[in-house]
Design a protein around this motif. Sequence first.
Motif, PDB file in Angstrom:
ATOM      1  N   LEU A  29       7.412   9.869  61.565  1.00  0.00           N
ATOM      2  CA  LEU A  29       6.474   9.015  60.826  1.00  0.00           C
ATOM      3  C   LEU A  29       6.987   7.597  60.638  1.00  0.00           C
ATOM      4  CD1 LEU A  29       5.192  11.421  58.021  1.00  0.00           C
ATOM      5  CD2 LEU A  29       4.321  11.084  60.341  1.00  0.00           C
ATOM      6  N   VAL A  40      -7.311   9.500  58.955  1.00  0.00           N
ATOM      7  CA  VAL A  40      -6.459  10.365  59.765  1.00  0.00           C
ATOM      8  C   VAL A  40      -7.134  11.719  59.872  1.00  0.00           C
ATOM      9  CG1 VAL A  40      -4.203  11.496  59.954  1.00  0.00           C
ATOM     10  CG2 VAL A  40      -4.365   9.190  58.979  1.00  0.00           C
ATOM     11  N   ASP A  42      -6.525  15.680  61.062  1.00  0.00           N
ATOM     12  CA  ASP A  42      -5.537  16.705  61.410  1.00  0.00           C
ATOM     13  C   ASP A  42      -6.292  17.911  61.963  1.00  0.00           C
ATOM     14  OD1 ASP A  42      -3.455  18.474  61.633  1.00  0.00           O
ATOM     15  OD2 ASP A  42      -2.761  18.275  59.562  1.00  0.00           O
ATOM     16  N   LEU A  54       0.966  12.934  55.091  1.00  0.00           N
ATOM     17  CA  LEU A  54       0.404  11.654  55.534  1.00  0.00           C
ATOM     18  C   LEU A  54      -0.405  10.967  54.430  1.00  0.00           C
ATOM     19  CD1 LEU A  54      -0.671  12.740  59.108  1.00  0.00           C
ATOM     20  CD2 LEU A  54       0.995  10.947  58.572  1.00  0.00           C
TER      21      LEU A  54
END
Length: 250
Positions: A29, A40, A42, A54
């Motif tokens: 990261l 984001v 996932d 995150l």
Amino acid sequence: MDRQRFSYIAHRNHQFCSPCSAETFDALLAPLDLQPGDKVIDLGCGTGGMAILLARRFAAQVLGVDLSPRMIDAASRRADAEPGEGTISFQTGDAAEFIADHGPCRMIVASGAGGLVPGAATMAETLRGLAAHLVPGGWLLHGEGYWKKPPSRSYLEALGAAEDELTSHAGNVAAGESAGLVPILAMTASEREWDVYEWTYSTAVESHLVEHPDDPDADAMRTRIRNWRRTYLTEGRETLGFGLYLYRKP
């Protein structure tokens, strides 16, 4: 035996549903330039470990999807128990349909990308298809297995896999390059990380069987986990690797 239920039980004590430690993810990261509010996605989020990391670290807007309702329930409970920056939402569903409906985004996380892009025949085509849902300059974190050495027929039978389903570590990076992505960092699970992952996996099932001796799937679960543990120790540990590949879209 319900395989989704078995997987949920086996992964219930993992922070991440992959053989990589928090230290490895910290290193991966580090290059990211995500900003607060960045979207984001996932895909196959499991119990939510990566999505939560995150969101909290970058104050990102993270959307997680998984086929297993049990995994999504566990992910939601974890997110509630670990409040902080960012926003997180989890949804049960098909990852391929989800990404088509929720792009474009700043980052995609996909551990084991097979089936995520309908019609894709190669890993490069899959990664290219995922990258289409990223904004320019976006990030793709891809987790994938690879062969440390040619697998035996008995090991392939135990996995239920074909040899051409995976390539080498270098082959995985090459697939990303063929997809037009820029490789930024690639890291592989160490033997220690594999051991922690596999023993946590098998111990979770064994503990469940002690705690729930009347589980109707007890015999099938016991046979499955003990065969798998034996296979890992005799062949898997030396044959199967796992890599995490961080790419950037030009």
